[in-house]
Structures are given as structure tokens and as C-alpha cells.
Scaffold this motif. Structure first.
Motif, PDB file in Angstrom:
ATOM      1  N   TYR A  40      16.080  18.721 -14.594  1.00 32.07           N
ATOM      2  CA  TYR A  40      15.349  19.158 -13.403  1.00 32.07           C
ATOM      3  C   TYR A  40      15.738  18.372 -12.151  1.00 32.07           C
ATOM      4  O   TYR A  40      16.139  18.958 -11.137  1.00 32.07           O
ATOM      5  CB  TYR A  40      13.840  19.046 -13.641  1.00 32.07           C
ATOM      6  CG  TYR A  40      13.013  19.548 -12.484  1.00 32.07           C
ATOM      7  CD1 TYR A  40      12.915  20.915 -12.220  1.00 32.07           C
ATOM      8  CD2 TYR A  40      12.339  18.648 -11.646  1.00 32.07           C
ATOM      9  CE1 TYR A  40      12.162  21.380 -11.150  1.00 32.07           C
ATOM     10  CE2 TYR A  40      11.593  19.099 -10.576  1.00 32.07           C
ATOM     11  CZ  TYR A  40      11.505  20.465 -10.332  1.00 32.07           C
ATOM     12  OH  TYR A  40      10.766  20.928  -9.266  1.00 32.07           O
ATOM     13  N   VAL A  41      15.657  17.043 -12.197  1.00 29.50           N
ATOM     14  CA  VAL A  41      15.955  16.220 -11.009  1.00 29.50           C
ATOM     15  C   VAL A  41      17.431  16.296 -10.612  1.00 29.50           C
ATOM     16  O   VAL A  41      17.744  16.488  -9.427  1.00 29.50           O
ATOM     17  CB  VAL A  41      15.511  14.756 -11.232  1.00 29.50           C
ATOM     18  CG1 VAL A  41      15.929  13.882 -10.049  1.00 29.50           C
ATOM     19  CG2 VAL A  41      13.999  14.676 -11.408  1.00 29.50           C
ATOM     20  N   PRO A  42      18.405  16.182 -11.559  1.00 32.07           N
ATOM     21  CA  PRO A  42      19.826  16.284 -11.162  1.00 32.07           C
ATOM     22  C   PRO A  42      20.188  17.631 -10.537  1.00 32.07           C
ATOM     23  O   PRO A  42      21.050  17.689  -9.659  1.00 32.07           O
ATOM     24  CB  PRO A  42      20.568  16.084 -12.490  1.00 32.07           C
ATOM     25  CG  PRO A  42      19.617  15.291 -13.329  1.00 32.07           C
ATOM     26  CD  PRO A  42      18.262  15.802 -12.972  1.00 32.07           C
ATOM     27  N   ASN A  43      19.541  18.710 -10.987  1.00 33.03           N
ATOM     28  CA  ASN A  43      19.863  20.043 -10.467  1.00 33.03           C
ATOM     29  C   ASN A  43      19.050  20.414  -9.228  1.00 33.03           C
ATOM     30  O   ASN A  43      19.252  21.493  -8.660  1.00 33.03           O
ATOM     31  CB  ASN A  43      19.622  21.096 -11.553  1.00 33.03           C
ATOM     32  CG  ASN A  43      20.555  20.912 -12.740  1.00 33.03           C
ATOM     33  OD1 ASN A  43      21.679  20.426 -12.581  1.00 33.03           O
ATOM     34  ND2 ASN A  43      20.105  21.291 -13.934  1.00 33.03           N
ATOM     35  N   ILE A  86      11.523  11.598  -6.900  1.00 31.68           N
ATOM     36  CA  ILE A  86      10.856  11.253  -8.170  1.00 31.68           C
ATOM     37  C   ILE A  86      11.510  10.016  -8.785  1.00 31.68           C
ATOM     38  O   ILE A  86      10.833   9.150  -9.352  1.00 31.68           O
ATOM     39  CB  ILE A  86      10.916  12.438  -9.153  1.00 31.68           C
ATOM     40  CG1 ILE A  86      10.100  13.617  -8.606  1.00 31.68           C
ATOM     41  CG2 ILE A  86      10.397  12.038 -10.535  1.00 31.68           C
ATOM     42  CD1 ILE A  86      10.170  14.871  -9.445  1.00 31.68           C
ATOM     43  N   LYS A  87      12.835   9.919  -8.640  1.00 29.33           N
ATOM     44  CA  LYS A  87      13.587   8.799  -9.225  1.00 29.33           C
ATOM     45  C   LYS A  87      13.380   7.487  -8.460  1.00 29.33           C
ATOM     46  O   LYS A  87      13.722   6.413  -8.957  1.00 29.33           O
ATOM     47  CB  LYS A  87      15.084   9.141  -9.246  1.00 29.33           C
ATOM     48  CG  LYS A  87      15.485  10.153 -10.310  1.00 29.33           C
ATOM     49  CD  LYS A  87      15.492   9.515 -11.683  1.00 29.33           C
ATOM     50  CE  LYS A  87      16.088  10.437 -12.731  1.00 29.33           C
ATOM     51  NZ  LYS A  87      16.132   9.798 -14.054  1.00 29.33           N
ATOM     52  N   GLU A  88      12.840   7.587  -7.244  1.00 26.60           N
ATOM     53  CA  GLU A  88      12.643   6.378  -6.442  1.00 26.60           C
ATOM     54  C   GLU A  88      11.520   5.495  -6.989  1.00 26.60           C
ATOM     55  O   GLU A  88      11.469   4.309  -6.721  1.00 26.60           O
ATOM     56  CB  GLU A  88      12.329   6.761  -4.990  1.00 26.60           C
ATOM     57  CG  GLU A  88      13.496   7.432  -4.278  1.00 26.60           C
ATOM     58  CD  GLU A  88      13.122   7.874  -2.884  1.00 26.60           C
ATOM     59  OE1 GLU A  88      11.991   7.556  -2.445  1.00 26.60           O
ATOM     60  OE2 GLU A  88      13.951   8.543  -2.229  1.00 26.60           O
ATOM     61  N   LYS A 117       0.835  -1.216   0.000  1.00 18.69           N
ATOM     62  CA  LYS A 117       0.000   0.000   0.000  1.00 18.69           C
ATOM     63  C   LYS A 117       0.865   1.259   0.000  1.00 18.69           C
ATOM     64  O   LYS A 117       0.561   2.233  -0.681  1.00 18.69           O
ATOM     65  CB  LYS A 117      -0.924   0.004   1.219  1.00 18.69           C
ATOM     66  CG  LYS A 117      -2.079  -0.983   1.140  1.00 18.69           C
ATOM     67  CD  LYS A 117      -2.932  -0.911   2.394  1.00 18.69           C
ATOM     68  CE  LYS A 117      -4.057  -1.956   2.350  1.00 18.69           C
ATOM     69  NZ  LYS A 117      -4.880  -1.911   3.588  1.00 18.69           N
ATOM     70  N   VAL A 118       1.949   1.209   0.771  1.00 22.61           N
ATOM     71  CA  VAL A 118       2.861   2.359   0.828  1.00 22.61           C
ATOM     72  C   VAL A 118       3.452   2.632  -0.552  1.00 22.61           C
ATOM     73  O   VAL A 118       3.521   3.783  -1.010  1.00 22.61           O
ATOM     74  CB  VAL A 118       3.987   2.113   1.863  1.00 22.61           C
ATOM     75  CG1 VAL A 118       5.040   3.214   1.777  1.00 22.61           C
ATOM     76  CG2 VAL A 118       3.401   2.040   3.272  1.00 22.61           C
ATOM     77  N   LYS A 119       3.885   1.569  -1.247  1.00 15.47           N
ATOM     78  CA  LYS A 119       4.454   1.725  -2.593  1.00 15.47           C
ATOM     79  C   LYS A 119       3.412   2.265  -3.579  1.00 15.47           C
ATOM     80  O   LYS A 119       3.725   3.104  -4.430  1.00 15.47           O
ATOM     81  CB  LYS A 119       5.005   0.383  -3.086  1.00 15.47           C
ATOM     82  CG  LYS A 119       6.274  -0.064  -2.395  1.00 15.47           C
ATOM     83  CD  LYS A 119       6.789  -1.373  -2.986  1.00 15.47           C
ATOM     84  CE  LYS A 119       8.065  -1.832  -2.289  1.00 15.47           C
ATOM     85  NZ  LYS A 119       8.559  -3.116  -2.845  1.00 15.47           N
ATOM     86  N   ILE A 120       2.182   1.764  -3.470  1.00 15.69           N
ATOM     87  CA  ILE A 120       1.107   2.228  -4.358  1.00 15.69           C
ATOM     88  C   ILE A 120       0.838   3.711  -4.130  1.00 15.69           C
ATOM     89  O   ILE A 120       0.728   4.494  -5.085  1.00 15.69           O
ATOM     90  CB  ILE A 120      -0.174   1.398  -4.138  1.00 15.69           C
ATOM     91  CG1 ILE A 120       0.024  -0.035  -4.614  1.00 15.69           C
ATOM     92  CG2 ILE A 120      -1.360   2.026  -4.877  1.00 15.69           C
ATOM     93  CD1 ILE A 120      -1.091  -0.984  -4.230  1.00 15.69           C
ATOM     94  N   HIS A 121       0.747   4.123  -2.855  1.00 11.83           N
ATOM     95  CA  HIS A 121       0.487   5.526  -2.530  1.00 11.83           C
ATOM     96  C   HIS A 121       1.602   6.432  -3.040  1.00 11.83           C
ATOM     97  O   HIS A 121       1.346   7.515  -3.572  1.00 11.83           O
ATOM     98  CB  HIS A 121       0.334   5.700  -1.021  1.00 11.83           C
ATOM     99  CG  HIS A 121      -0.920   5.090  -0.487  1.00 11.83           C
ATOM    100  ND1 HIS A 121      -1.130   4.842   0.849  1.00 11.83           N
ATOM    101  CD2 HIS A 121      -2.044   4.659  -1.102  1.00 11.83           C
ATOM    102  CE1 HIS A 121      -2.314   4.302   1.025  1.00 11.83           C
ATOM    103  NE2 HIS A 121      -2.879   4.173  -0.141  1.00 11.83           N
ATOM    104  N   LYS A 122       2.856   5.983  -2.871  1.00 12.71           N
ATOM    105  CA  LYS A 122       3.995   6.782  -3.337  1.00 12.71           C
ATOM    106  C   LYS A 122       3.978   6.917  -4.859  1.00 12.71           C
ATOM    107  O   LYS A 122       4.204   8.010  -5.396  1.00 12.71           O
ATOM    108  CB  LYS A 122       5.309   6.137  -2.885  1.00 12.71           C
ATOM    109  CG  LYS A 122       5.623   6.350  -1.412  1.00 12.71           C
ATOM    110  CD  LYS A 122       6.987   5.759  -1.065  1.00 12.71           C
ATOM    111  CE  LYS A 122       7.357   6.031   0.388  1.00 12.71           C
ATOM    112  NZ  LYS A 122       8.685   5.468   0.737  1.00 12.71           N
TER     113      LYS A 122
END
Length: 392
Positions: free
Chosen positions: A64-67, A74-76, A19-24
């Protein structure tokens, strides 16, 4: 034999960690969807033009994400789930540009329609057994309906969604095409309405389920629960001034789930009723099915009828009827919305221009006297002003 893609949707019982993974995942997809809309609005104001989904995805991953180290979360999540969210938003923009839908709107956390997309990465992914399915990144998950999804079926992809504290999975399965019907009977035309859900050219009528005591009791209960929720929000404002808000917030979360469950129950009852009507029509093996191309959006602009029109679910009925009929080899005729089916006499063809909505019986100069809706159904069955529906 040809193969086709069919969708199956059922409820699942994920574990707490799942459930935690789905919510994330759903949270990230919602954020990316809204971020794509805001960046396009910003680009439009600066007169830089529309940002395509491919360019936005490339910018997110490479710039965007690297900077921005604080956006590393987001990458997780699954990169394909994030990319699918961008593609969904781009598809919404393209439909808007073509005039097929409204401008894409931001997804709200409490009123969201965001799904977590899980593609098939390995051979073992999306393996289906009688009581469980193996979802990428989530692992084995229990199914509520055993053997609903064909065991050993070739599943291409799946999406997981959450609604009123319940979890659902929708899978795309590759299977053999259904055998088409033969020995067709006479065609059926359907006149949809508010007084009765449908009046068919064979004389059969389908009642408006929203007028039944069961629906009225549930709507009355929903109104009471919504009133309770509103009062809890008012109480929260008072609690904030006194410095104690945690207990009130927990009660709001509980009451929100109660309201969501009632909304879901009403929606399920209406959808189930539509499914029964569609199945009943197709069991008769008609040579064709004719339905009017209703201007539902225009009908919704009438504030006195908007709720009644929305509760009838005309679009859902037409979509399901079209799909199931075409798969079964039955021709679906979409009659032009400007065709005066109600004002035309089914006996002589005379058009009664002064016919009013309150006139429930059609009386013609030729002596014909017939129910208004049944007359419309006869005309829909005979007209040649239609288009043949096709699967998209």
C-alpha cells in the motif's frame, strides 16, 4: 521473590516540538486503526474473509505505502506504534467474535481514545529519573508528579495519550510482588446501587457522589458550556455564507477545550471517589469480597436510568477492586447475576417474588424487617452461587 508488571500513569509536560510528534503519532495510529476496520468491512462484503493484523501490517508496508507516494507520511512515524495500533484493533475484533464486546468502531478525532505506543528499543530508552523520563523518539520529558514512577525502575514500554489539551504517560514497570496480607478479618459483601453507591454487609454505606452539590454544580456548568459550543457551530454556518469563518473556528476550538476540561474534571472526581472506596475496603483486611455480577449493559438500555448508571462507573469499580484485592491475596467472589439477593430474606431464606423496586424496606412473613439493600448485602455474603475472580 517473584516479579510482576505494574502500570503507572501520570501527566507529562512535553515541549512544543514533542507535542507535534505526539499529535502526528496519534493521528497516524488513528488513521491506521480506522483503515484496518474499513478494509475488513470491504473484505467481508467481497466474501474474502477476515484480514489478520499480521497480514494487514505486511500489506501496508510492502504494497500500500510503496504504491501510494502520497501515503509516505505513514512511514515517518514509529513502525512499532503503527503495528501496535493494528494489534489493538485485531484484539477488538477477537473480543467481538467471542461475544465479549461490541463491533469495533471508528475512532473520531475529537472523541478519540487512541494512544501512541513507544516500546523500548535501546538500553537508554525509558530511563526514569525523579522529575523526567526518556521516551523513545521524543527524548527527555518532564513529569508532573516527581518520583511517582520509581526512580531507576525497569520500564518495559509506555503509551502517551492526550486528553483536553493535557498529556499523559502510562508505563509498564517490572517490580517485586507486593507482600500479601495476613490475619484476615470477616468477609465483606457489597451491594451496588443508584440511591447509594454501595451498601456493605458490615452495615457501612457509601453515598452516591453524583447527588452531591459539587457534582450538580459542575454538571450545570457543563450544560451551559455545551450550549455555548452548540451556538458557536450555528454561528459558523451563518459566517460561512458571508465568507468570514476563521475567527469563529478559533472560538469553537477554545470552547471545545473548555467542555473537554469539565468532562475530565467530573470523570476525575468520580474515579477518585472509587479509589477511596476500594482502599477503604481493603484496609479492613477482609477474608473475601463478594460483589454481584451486574448486567450494566442491560441497565443502560433503560433511557430513564442510563445516565445515572453510567455516572456510577460500576465496571471501573469492580475492575479496580478485583485487581487490588487479588494482588493483596484477598479472594474476590463474583455472585451470579440471577441470584435473587434483594428478594430473599436474609433471616429465613424465603423468596418474596412480588418485591417491587419502590419497596425500600424488606418485610418478611417470619417477622424480619430490614433495609432492602442491607438485606441484599447479607445474602451476597452468605450465598454459594459465585465464581472466584482471576486476573486476566
Amino acid at each position: 521473590m517473584k516479579k510482576s508488571i505494574r502500570a503507572y500513569k501520570t501527566e507529562i509536560y512535553p515541549t512544543e516540538s514533542q507535542k507535534v510528534k505526539i499529535h502526528k503519532t496519534i493521528g497516524v495510529c488513528r488513521f491506521i486503526y480506522n483503515f484496518y476496520i474499513s478494509e475488513n468491512e470491504k473484505s467481508y462484503k467481497e466474501e474474502k474473509g477476515f484480514i489478520s493484523g499480521y497480514d494487514f501490517s505486511k500489506w501496508i508496508n510492502n504494497n500500500y505505502v510503496p504504491n501510494n507516494p502520497d501515503m509516505a507520511w505513514i512511514k515517518e512515524m514509529s513502525s512499532k506504534a503503527v503495528k501496535q495500533s493494528i494489534m489493538n484493533c485485531e484484539r477488538a475484533y477477537k473480543r467481538f467474535f467471542k461475544g465479549e464486546s461490541r463491533y469495533p468502531r471508528f475512532k473520531k478525532k475529537k472523541k478519540q481514545n487512541v494512544k501512541a505506543y513507544f516500546p523500548k528499543n535501546n538500553k537508554s530508552d525509558l530511563t526514569v529519573e525523579r522529575h523526567r523520563i526518556k521516551i523513545p523518539t521524543l527524548g527527555w520529558t518532564r513529569l508532573k508528579e516527581k518520583a511517582f514512577i520509581p526512580v531507576g525502575a525497569t520500564v518495559k514500554s509506555c503509551t502517551v495519550s492526550q486528553k483536553s489539551n493535557r498529556y499523559f504517560i502510562s508505563v509498564l514497570v517490572e517490580e517485586q510482588e507486593h507482600q500479601k496480607l495476613e490475619d484476615f478479618n470477616e468477609g465483606i459483601a457489597i451491594d451496588l446501587g443508584l440511591k447509594e453507591f454501595a451498601v456493605m454487609s458490615n452495615g457501612e454505606r457509601k453515598k452516591n457522589i453524583n447527588k452531591t452539590s459539587k457534582i450538580k454544580k459542575l454538571e450545570k456548568k457543563l450544560k451551559r458550556e455545551q450550549r455555548k459550543l452548540s451556538r458557536k457551530f450555528e454561528a459558523l454556518k451563518i459566517r460561512k455564507k458571508k465568507g468570514g469563518e476563521s475567527a469563529t473556528r478559533n472560538n469553537i476550538v477554545k470552547q471545545t477545550i473548555v467542555v473537554q476540561k469539565l468532562h475530565m474534571r467530573l470523570a476525575n472526581i468520580r474515579t477518585n471517589y472509587i479509589n477511596h472506596i476500594v482502599d477503604d475496603i481493603l484496609k479492613r483486611k477482609p477474608s473475601f469480597v463478594a460483589v454481584e455480577d451486574l448486567n450494566v449493559r442491560g441497565m443502560m438500555k433503560n433511557r430513564h436510568l442510563a445516565k445515572a448508571v453510567a455516572n456510577q462507573k460500576f465496571y471501573e469499580f469492580r475492575t479496580k477492586l478485583t485487581y487490588k484485592a487479588i494482588v493483596s491475596g484477598i479472594e474476590v467472589r463474583i455472585v451470579d447475576r440471577w441470584y435473587p439477593s434483594s428478594k430473599t430474606c436474609s433471616e429465613c431464606g424465603f423468596i418474596k417474588k412480588d418485591l417491587k423496586l419502590k419497596d425500600r424496606t424488606f418485610i418478611c412473613e417470619c417477622g424480619a424487617k430490614i433495609d432492602r439493600d442491607l438485606n441484599a448485602a447479607y445474602n451476597l455474603a452468605k450465598t454459594d452461587k459465585y465464581k472466584i475472580a482471576k486476573l486476566k
